[in-house]
Design an enzyme around this catalytic site. Structure first.
Site, PDB file in Angstrom:
ATOM      1  N   ARG A   1      90.714 -63.632 -18.968  1.00 10.69           N
ATOM      2  CA  ARG A   1      91.762 -63.493 -17.887  1.00 10.69           C
ATOM      3  C   ARG A   1      93.113 -63.942 -18.727  1.00 10.69           C
ATOM      4  NH1 ARG A   1      90.055 -66.370 -14.143  1.00 10.69           N
ATOM      5  NH2 ARG A   1      91.189 -68.409 -14.364  1.00 10.69           N
TER       6      ARG A   1
ATOM      7  N   TYR B   1     110.635 -47.410  -4.702  1.00  7.38           N
ATOM      8  CA  TYR B   1     109.301 -46.941  -4.416  1.00  7.38           C
ATOM      9  C   TYR B   1     108.848 -47.498  -3.141  1.00  7.38           C
ATOM     10  CZ  TYR B   1     104.296 -46.184  -5.349  1.00  7.38           C
ATOM     11  OH  TYR B   1     102.982 -45.994  -5.022  1.00  7.38           O
TER      12      TYR B   1
ATOM     13  N   ASP C   1     112.942 -50.601 -13.645  1.00  8.74           N
ATOM     14  CA  ASP C   1     111.638 -50.134 -13.701  1.00  8.74           C
ATOM     15  C   ASP C   1     111.950 -48.753 -14.355  1.00  8.74           C
ATOM     16  OD1 ASP C   1     109.507 -48.268 -13.110  1.00  8.74           O
ATOM     17  OD2 ASP C   1     109.206 -48.876 -11.104  1.00  8.74           O
TER      18      ASP C   1
ATOM     19  N   LYS D   1     101.488 -43.531 -16.155  1.00  9.88           N
ATOM     20  CA  LYS D   1     102.110 -42.119 -16.284  1.00  9.88           C
ATOM     21  C   LYS D   1     102.197 -41.896 -17.569  1.00  9.88           C
ATOM     22  CE  LYS D   1     102.349 -42.716 -11.578  1.00  9.88           C
ATOM     23  NZ  LYS D   1     101.860 -44.023 -11.345  1.00  9.88           N
TER      24      LYS D   1
END
Length: 446
Positions: free
Chosen positions: A94, A147, A219, A244
């Protein structure tokens, strides 16, 4: 020592990572030298020098996949040394992984950042970044075409911490100046936005934010560092849905943030608590995707540009949205700050909902799917995918018309994609009720 253990010792938590090939020497960590083209950095950036002996027990060309949840120590003293910072290693999955760190190092170079953090998804990257950097009872400024899931998080989750979301049009610098002057912890904007492809004048908004001590986060998912590097233009942080373009093969879900070291560290500290880690195998696949990023984006830029110009003059198309077109509202400054605009072209068809469905169903090459940036072309009609249950008036306010199409170019031959689009446009029958049912959300009045 195992190959994984040997390699892990090279990639520790932000530690120096040894000599580099001469063409990849940096003036400072994370800064691309003037001689490094984006293609060279995509392939070599963030990876250890392959000279004999540097990899110790591994001469692998490919960065190894370290698929482990935890790391061992040879004795108690070594563990104490690790805790005191004199022995460099990892402790638990983690908190870090060598393969994932290689992703971060490569992104540092691609974005020209001081540090980077990879995580489980683009949405997790945005959420953890905001939770770490926005104080209680602070204000964040976003744009009208943010978004929708980011907007949902701001309006239904982080608002419980007293954080106020102030929304302004993406090109309204006067509104930004007014709101920042009132006090704002962050201005967050996509550039280009999804799916209306509005752009933010990053140098201009950076000057405003810097004057008032406001963090600027861009972004950059739709642009990628191949087309635009927001940090060079004045941003403090850049984030990506790495699912993406960065991964580029429709087989990875991941997110990345890059920027100033102190900001990334704040997010990394919270990241260790929240646990939205990038799986090492996903990191391995992301590294593979990054090696061809420049090649894929170049082809997608080329195809999208050609497609936009074709659609712009086609009689079935009501409106074409692509920043390189002269009638795009942000065309002027967008052409100055970006080398290209990616593979997504949005356009609105005459005939609305039913014409849009006829078009998408008649295409032969792209898949109907809600993503973008990969090798395969994808197409979607936002009204019946992303905005299915959004009320008509709200959807209309965001610019999501019933006939809006978002076409995400892949890396297929440009001529084939264009021919396919033309034949699908030619099959549209205006006035035909193509779909069987009429959902209540399909009610925008033209």
């Amino acid at each position: 020592m195992s190959i994984a253990s040997s390699w892990a010792s090279t990639f520790t938590r932000g530690a120096p990572w040894g000599s580099r090939l001469a063409c990849l020497r940096m003036a400072s960590a994370g800064r691309r030298s003037l001689s490094d083209g984006v293609g060279t950095v995509s392939v070599k950036g963030g990876e250890p020098w392959r000279a004999s002996g540097h990899m110790k027990s591994s001469d692998a060309i490919v960065v190894p996949l370290v698929q482990t949840a935890a790391y061992t120590f040879k004795d108690s003293q070594q563990l104490i040394d690790f805790n005191e910072g004199t022995y460099e290693s990892y402790e638990y999955g983690r908190y870090g992984n060598p393969t994932v760190r290689a992703v971060e190092l490569k992104m540092m170079e691609l974005e020209g950042a001081e540090d980077a953090l990879a995580s489980a998804s683009g949405m997790y990257t945005a959420v953890s970044m905001m939770m770490a950097l926005l104080p209680e009872n602070s204000r964040i400024i976003t744009t009208t075409d943010c978004y929708r899931r980011t907007r949902q998080f701001l309006n239904t989750v982080i608002n419980k911490m007293g954080v106020q979301n102030v929304v302004i049009p993406p090109g309204d610098l006067d509104a930004l100046e007014r709101e920042v002057a009132k006090g704002a912890a962050m201005f967050f904007a996509e550039s280009p936005t999804n799916p209306t492809l509005r752009c933010v004048d990053i140098p201009a908004v950076s000057a405003i934010c810097r004057k008032h001590g406001t963090i600027l986060c861009i972004d950059g998912t739709f642009s990628t560092p191949v087309n635009q590097r927001p940090l060079d233009l004045g941003a403090d942080v850049v984030i990506h849905a790495a699912t993406k373009y960065l991964a580029g093969h429709h087989d990875v879900v991941a997110g990345v943030m890059a920027g100033k070291k102190e900001l990334v560290q704040k997010v990394r500290d919270l990241h260790g608590v929240l646990g939205g880690v990038l799986d090492p195998h996903a990191g391995f696949l992301l590294l593979r995707g990054l090696k061809t990023l420049h090649l894929r984006v170049a082809q997608q830029n080329k195809t999208a540009e050609a497609l936009a110009r074709l659609l712009h003059v086609h009689p079935m198309v009501k409106r074409t949205i692509y920043p390189s077109l002269p009638d795009h509202p942000d065309h002027g400054f967008a052409m100055l700050q970006a080398k290209g605009f990616g593979g997504v072209v949005s356009f609105e068809l005459h005939g609305g909902l039913h014409a849009g469905a006829q078009f998408t169903d008649s295409l032969r090459i792209p898949h109907i799917a809600p993503s973008l940036g990969g090798c395969d072309s994808l197409v979607e009609q936002p009204t019946i995918i992303s905005y299915w249950n959004v009320p008509p008036a709200e959807r209309d306010a965001y610019g999501i018309k019933d006939g809006l199409i978002r076409y995400a170019c892949g890396v297929e031959d440009t001529a084939d994609l264009l021919a396919d689009v033309v034949q699908a446009l030619n099959k549209i029958e205006l006035g035909k009720q193509y779909l069987k049912d009429s959902h209540e959300a399909w009610c925008i009045k033209e």
